[in-house]
Design an enzyme around this catalytic site. Sequence first.
Site, mmCIF file in Angstrom:
data_model
loop_
_atom_site.group_PDB
_atom_site.id
_atom_site.type_symbol
_atom_site.label_atom_id
_atom_site.label_comp_id
_atom_site.label_asym_id
_atom_site.label_seq_id
_atom_site.Cartn_x
_atom_site.Cartn_y
_atom_site.Cartn_z
ATOM 1 N N TYR A 250 -18.316 -8.729 -4.797
ATOM 2 C CA TYR A 250 -18.684 -9.745 -3.824
ATOM 3 C C TYR A 250 -19.988 -9.350 -3.143
ATOM 4 O O TYR A 250 -20.112 -8.241 -2.631
ATOM 5 C CB TYR A 250 -17.555 -9.795 -2.800
ATOM 6 C CG TYR A 250 -17.360 -11.101 -2.059
ATOM 7 C CD1 TYR A 250 -17.903 -12.296 -2.494
ATOM 8 C CD2 TYR A 250 -16.592 -11.118 -0.902
ATOM 9 C CE1 TYR A 250 -17.690 -13.468 -1.798
ATOM 10 C CE2 TYR A 250 -16.359 -12.286 -0.200
ATOM 11 C CZ TYR A 250 -16.928 -13.457 -0.654
ATOM 12 O OH TYR A 250 -16.706 -14.612 0.041
ATOM 13 N N LYS B 62 -0.216 -12.006 -9.711
ATOM 14 C CA LYS B 62 0.306 -10.638 -9.771
ATOM 15 C C LYS B 62 1.087 -10.421 -11.068
ATOM 16 O O LYS B 62 1.966 -11.222 -11.399
ATOM 17 C CB LYS B 62 1.248 -10.377 -8.592
ATOM 18 C CG LYS B 62 0.557 -10.513 -7.245
ATOM 19 C CD LYS B 62 -0.114 -9.245 -6.841
ATOM 20 C CE LYS B 62 0.728 -8.596 -5.783
ATOM 21 N NZ LYS B 62 0.139 -7.477 -5.147
ATOM 22 N N CYS C 182 21.132 26.430 -7.701
ATOM 23 C CA CYS C 182 22.078 27.431 -8.161
ATOM 24 C C CYS C 182 21.359 28.756 -7.946
ATOM 25 O O CYS C 182 20.270 28.961 -8.487
ATOM 26 C CB CYS C 182 22.382 27.233 -9.649
ATOM 27 S SG CYS C 182 23.268 28.650 -10.331
ATOM 28 N N LYS D 110 -7.695 -7.612 -10.890
ATOM 29 C CA LYS D 110 -7.440 -7.180 -9.519
ATOM 30 C C LYS D 110 -7.220 -5.674 -9.560
ATOM 31 O O LYS D 110 -6.198 -5.202 -10.063
ATOM 32 C CB LYS D 110 -6.205 -7.905 -8.983
ATOM 33 C CG LYS D 110 -5.960 -7.681 -7.519
ATOM 34 C CD LYS D 110 -4.861 -8.628 -7.053
ATOM 35 C CE LYS D 110 -4.585 -8.534 -5.574
ATOM 36 N NZ LYS D 110 -4.230 -7.230 -5.096
ATOM 37 N N ASP E 89 -6.334 -2.079 -8.434
ATOM 38 C CA ASP E 89 -5.368 -1.589 -7.456
ATOM 39 C C ASP E 89 -5.945 -0.386 -6.713
ATOM 40 O O ASP E 89 -5.740 0.761 -7.094
ATOM 41 C CB ASP E 89 -4.070 -1.209 -8.181
ATOM 42 C CG ASP E 89 -2.906 -1.156 -7.213
ATOM 43 O OD1 ASP E 89 -3.092 -1.541 -6.048
ATOM 44 O OD2 ASP E 89 -1.825 -0.728 -7.629
ATOM 45 N N CYS F 296 27.229 27.432 -14.583
ATOM 46 C CA CYS F 296 27.891 28.723 -14.390
ATOM 47 C C CYS F 296 29.030 28.642 -13.364
ATOM 48 O O CYS F 296 29.700 29.634 -13.095
ATOM 49 C CB CYS F 296 26.883 29.789 -13.976
ATOM 50 S SG CYS F 296 26.276 29.541 -12.303
ATOM 51 N N CYS G 160 27.792 24.823 -9.644
ATOM 52 C CA CYS G 160 26.786 24.710 -10.710
ATOM 53 C C CYS G 160 27.465 24.178 -11.976
ATOM 54 O O CYS G 160 28.480 24.727 -12.405
ATOM 55 C CB CYS G 160 26.151 26.069 -10.977
ATOM 56 S SG CYS G 160 25.068 26.034 -12.412
ATOM 57 N N GLU H 60 -11.072 -12.383 -12.563
ATOM 58 C CA GLU H 60 -11.440 -10.956 -12.530
ATOM 59 C C GLU H 60 -10.170 -10.126 -12.465
ATOM 60 O O GLU H 60 -9.156 -10.600 -11.946
ATOM 61 C CB GLU H 60 -12.256 -10.647 -11.255
ATOM 62 C CG GLU H 60 -13.556 -11.372 -11.176
ATOM 63 C CD GLU H 60 -14.166 -11.290 -9.765
ATOM 64 O OE1 GLU H 60 -13.872 -10.345 -9.017
ATOM 65 O OE2 GLU H 60 -14.932 -12.208 -9.441
ATOM 66 N N CYS I 271 22.861 32.865 -14.129
ATOM 67 C CA CYS I 271 23.290 31.557 -14.646
ATOM 68 C C CYS I 271 22.610 31.317 -16.001
ATOM 69 O O CYS I 271 21.376 31.365 -16.096
ATOM 70 C CB CYS I 271 22.910 30.472 -13.653
ATOM 71 S SG CYS I 271 23.147 28.807 -14.299
#
Length: 671
Positions: free
Chosen positions: A229, A315, A427, A116, A118, A412, A409, A114, A432
């Site tokens: 199950y 896995k 910044c 798995k 997550d 600039c 920065c 089956e 800028c």
Amino acid sequence: MNANVENKIEQLRNKIREYDYNYYVLAESKISDFEYDKIYKELQKLEEENPHLITPESPTQRVGSDLTKEFLTVTHKTPMLSLANSYDEQELLDFDKRIKNILDVTHDIEYVAELKIDGVSISITYENGKLKNAATRGDGFTGEEVTNNIKTIKSVPLRINSKHKNLPSHLEVRGEVFMEIEEFKKFNKQREEEDLKTFVNPRNSTAGTLKLQDPKVVAKRPLDIFTYYLLSEEDISSTQENNLKKLKELGFKVNNNFNLCKNINEVINYCKTWDTKRANLPYETDGVVIKVNDIKLQQKLGNVAKSPRWAIAFKFAAQQMTTKLLSITWQVGRTGAVTPVAELEPVFLAGSTISRATLHNKDEILRKDIRVGDTVIIEKGGDVIPKITGVVLEKREKGSKPSQIPIHCPVCDEELFYSEEEVAIYCINNLCPAQIKGSIEHFASRGAMDIEGLGESIVNQFVDLGLLKSYVDIYSLFQKREDLINIERFGEKSVINLLNAIEKSKDKPFEKILFALGIRYVGTGVAKKLANHFEKIENLINATPDEIEAVPEIGPRIAESVKKFFNIPKNLENITQLKSSGLKFEIENKSDRNVIFKNVTFVLTGTLSKFTRDEAKNIIEENGGKVTSSISSKTDFVLVGENAGSKLEKAKKLNVKTIDENEFKKMLGNQ
Ligand code: IVH
């Protein structure tokens, strides 16, 4: 009379149960949302009038109104075991060998493989066919009672259909609660727009949701379940395969990708197949669970410590690669945030070539001690954006130096601002060029004013040439026609197209303009809510933070950010100028508009090539239509892109008209 009402109520409940089962378990809708709502409301009304007839298994009782004060501890009658893990073919062969040794057999053992899922494992108990309680796994022996939250999941029956006679009085169903990836992304995007903390992945989001105390909030989140199950004191089935079939029969949702394998080699093939195929699944799976099919054999094999001997998890490896970090670019966004991006030697990983990866923030670089020249490990998880998970230290070049975090920065040269509360660096120079470019690009982008021809490179060029100093200047570009035509490789035709696109953008609705302004934390969803609530910009400018927060789903951070934006005189000046250029800073009366998709419902499926999904959705909505995620008889059109799957089949089944992108474009005419 009373018996009549009782009968009617039971009839309605059974209908709803059947519709829920069809829709949420089998993913087939038999009636329209409208009809469903009608029956549901009728039941609600009868129950309100006859409260003594309300039972906890009524479909109206999925969302209780009581807050869970604290989660009670539940002791699992049968411990919820965990599984031993395996990572390669050899470990699976060893597992098979071990089983044959213990059972003292040489013939092949049958297994059920089956996926798995997550998510978060859950145990749900039923007494006399009625859902009694639900609990998390906890430490395997005791978990937390989360009955109210589990009841909100529509694919979980509150009552097992009474047609199943001779059911054991006590039943336990176990399964995995999860969120589909797309649903999770939508949910997270909504949170981002509402200025709430986002979740890192669907599993965390599921776990967080199950811990909420208000089932009303849980009901709004996209939880789902796959059961795997079925337990009872009586022998219900003799094999795991039958166990899954029985679960299905009883009305539970089972993942149909399981496979009965005649021997371990078939199991290995299943694992190999799904290692690639999983990329196309709508939910996340981190492996395969392999179970001995024969339950008698399972009992013979028994358990060791916390895991059964008869099952093992295989896995999947995270999709990883190593490559060289060529350099780190510090990018300045339109809000001034300066973020590091890794420039990588291109490598192919999980379906695409990767040459850049996010490094998130300065702390990430320092913590992992990531240096230019290093061989780094990149991983592509559930997220589309690849990330760097570590450095191969053995391959580090001699003389390499720790990465330097910038003080100025990169665009600039202004000194950067390091906040104590945030890991981000900023910044804070409004002039800028990177911020100016970013904000103009955002203003003209598809989700905002949608000015075709004003993309990243043209914006950069125009700013560098001094033609644009802010987005306000876009609307006076027509006065600089000659300058534009003289730009190398631009040409008259492009200029005409661009000026037309700019002109057309003046028709954009208020919510798009509000989004285009680039107020921090105001995404498309928030902009829409604010526009609809305040109706015109003056109302929003004059609103107090409390009034802004009073808008449903708007939090204090957004309210503060909006206030901050309008407190800057330059921003108010910009708005005045944009207004005099003809932009609409108030909502239109929608009913007055002549729209082509008025009351027309679309479902989008497959990969579109001429539009992104968001664009198609926007076009439909702007023209008065609606986009829903699932097909029902109420759907007017299904817009079909490439590799359309089950939705296309469903559309055919329900006789819903399907159209391709060309037909869709034709419908739009010259809109
Ligand atoms: S069987 C003893 N089947 O994986 C049997 N588990 O480490 C154990 N899981 O805690 C569970 N999909 O949360 C089983 N099809 C599946 C599963 C599955 C996901 C999770 C479950 C369990 C963990 C095993």
